[in-house]
Design a protein around this motif. Sequence first.
Motif, mmCIF file in Angstrom:
data_model
loop_
_atom_site.group_PDB
_atom_site.id
_atom_site.type_symbol
_atom_site.label_atom_id
_atom_site.label_comp_id
_atom_site.label_asym_id
_atom_site.label_seq_id
_atom_site.Cartn_x
_atom_site.Cartn_y
_atom_site.Cartn_z
ATOM 1 N N GLU A 142 0.758 -1.142 -0.039
ATOM 2 C CA GLU A 142 0.177 -0.016 -0.079
ATOM 3 C C GLU A 142 0.786 1.283 0.012
ATOM 4 O O GLU A 142 0.666 2.118 -0.580
ATOM 5 N N GLU A 143 1.873 1.223 0.895
ATOM 6 C CA GLU A 143 2.925 2.563 0.779
ATOM 7 C C GLU A 143 3.588 2.562 -0.551
ATOM 8 O O GLU A 143 3.645 3.745 -0.963
ATOM 9 N N ASP A 144 4.022 1.392 -1.039
ATOM 10 C CA ASP A 144 4.604 1.536 -2.221
ATOM 11 C C ASP A 144 3.696 2.146 -3.402
ATOM 12 O O ASP A 144 4.155 3.099 -4.195
ATOM 13 N N ALA A 145 2.597 1.842 -3.370
ATOM 14 C CA ALA A 145 1.766 2.378 -4.452
ATOM 15 C C ALA A 145 1.211 3.810 -4.178
ATOM 16 O O ALA A 145 1.394 4.617 -5.179
ATOM 17 N N ALA A 146 1.282 4.229 -2.923
ATOM 18 C CA ALA A 146 1.114 5.661 -2.529
ATOM 19 C C ALA A 146 2.151 6.508 -2.937
ATOM 20 O O ALA A 146 2.115 7.455 -3.532
ATOM 21 N N ALA A 147 3.319 5.982 -2.709
ATOM 22 C CA ALA A 147 4.575 6.581 -2.982
ATOM 23 C C ALA A 147 4.724 6.935 -4.789
ATOM 24 O O ALA A 147 5.130 7.961 -5.010
ATOM 25 N N ALA A 148 4.516 5.585 -5.285
ATOM 26 C CA ALA A 148 4.431 5.673 -6.738
ATOM 27 C C ALA A 148 3.353 7.133 -7.173
ATOM 28 O O ALA A 148 3.497 7.506 -8.460
ATOM 29 N N ARG A 149 2.259 6.805 -6.724
ATOM 30 C CA ARG A 149 1.304 7.766 -7.193
ATOM 31 C C ARG A 149 1.568 9.144 -6.879
ATOM 32 O O ARG A 149 1.340 9.944 -7.706
ATOM 33 N N ALA A 150 2.150 9.286 -5.806
ATOM 34 C CA ALA A 150 2.741 10.685 -5.488
ATOM 35 C C ALA A 150 3.739 11.156 -6.420
ATOM 36 O O ALA A 150 3.441 12.415 -6.866
ATOM 37 N N ALA A 151 4.525 10.268 -7.014
ATOM 38 C CA ALA A 151 5.652 10.728 -7.845
ATOM 39 C C ALA A 151 4.617 11.208 -9.141
ATOM 40 O O ALA A 151 5.126 12.096 -9.936
ATOM 41 N N ARG A 152 3.728 10.241 -9.968
ATOM 42 C CA ARG A 152 3.226 10.454 -10.794
ATOM 43 C C ARG A 152 2.562 11.874 -10.889
ATOM 44 O O ARG A 152 2.362 12.545 -11.858
ATOM 45 N N LEU A 153 1.697 11.907 -9.671
ATOM 46 C CA LEU A 153 0.937 13.325 -9.500
ATOM 47 C C LEU A 153 1.797 14.339 -9.528
ATOM 48 O O LEU A 153 1.468 15.581 -10.151
#
Length: 432
Positions: free
Chosen positions: A125-136
């Motif tokens: 879940e944290e991996d996905a949130a960090a990746a999403r933050a980078a993309r956004l």
Amino acid sequence: MGQQEKVATSLAGAVSEEISASLAPVDAELERRYPGDPGTRQPVHTVYVPGDAFTAGTLRTWGDQALALLDAHAPDAASLAAVLGLADDLAEPVYSRVRAKLEREPIEDLRVDFEDGYGPRPDAEEDAAAARAARLIAEAYRDGTAAPYMGIRMKCMEAAVRDRGIRTLDVFLTGLMEAGGLPDGLVLTLPKVTYAEQVSAFVRLLEAFEKVHGLDAGRLGFEIQIETSQAILATDGTATVARMIQAAEGRATGLHYGTFDYSACLGVSAAHQAGDHPAADHAKAVMQVAAAGTGVRVCDGSTNVLPVGPTEKVHDAWRLHYGLTRRALSRAYYQGWDMHPGHIPTRYAAVFAFYREGFEQAAARLTRYAHRAGGDVMDEPATAKALSGYLLRGLDCGALDIAEVARLTGLTRADLESFAAPRRGDLTASAQ
């Protein structure tokens, strides 16, 4: 012209040469350790948003919520002035600028939080949130909707969460690289730093990432968050925070005070944990002195009193936040944390009032200095540097307009920057 009078001296030129040679290492050390302020824009605040709550619309949502609070609880200049005690001549200029700021640039610096505001989560879940933050964040910089500064606060370098923090940072930075590269406004925050060795370890981590991706050495800088008593005073009585700046090897960009963690570390009861507590004043004063001249900027903490509920409670929270912000500005803490959309109207009101109420006097003093005119204050080059820095900060945040500065001073922004730029040893040259 008359014959120049001969001046007698007693010392041979070799004396001066020997002294200069002996001080050459000191000269180099001063240059390395005290480069002076970088001259870049410093945001007036940092907003923290939990990693799972950050979306593409966060910036606009905060601005809209802040505007809605103004509409509900201070719908015009007179009502906000009555709440905050603004002078009559400041009410309309401050209010109109606050609204314009919330519409145009509601947040100057945003940190997607993977530490206290995020909490323990499954790794996936944290991996996905960090990746999403980078993309956004990459998308925001690409389409022009980003705040001037954006980044993440990872978990700290303590053993229990170290690996998770390193992985989150890696996922985030790698995502930015894959999305086109690191944005100019990227900021990283390392929390709960206690030992200088933790700063050194973080430097090694950033060096490793730069090497893998072929980035220039030193491309990645970071803020150090001061949240423990040990970060201020070491067991041997020395100022740990000064060691941390040194350990950062030129990468440290800021020192951020953590109001509640630091206060709790000293045993301050919850009811008295605030930015104006004597313990907070001491910590920030040590931070300020340690950072002076190094190019590392000091950031104040936050208040946890939120402007929510009926109008009376909102007004009470606004007065508290406004007062704390004005207090910080007078102590040269030009940046602070904001934890709720309702804080940003009073953040900007305090900042704009601070720069506008001193604008005419600062402009007049700098004008006299620039044109060598007389006056009731004899300013020195160092004061001219401070005056121009004051005007530049007012311009950067939107409190002042370049046209009105030029009208009162006859100076351009480039002129202001030239007065603000001299290092310590160059101040006398700026007076010529």
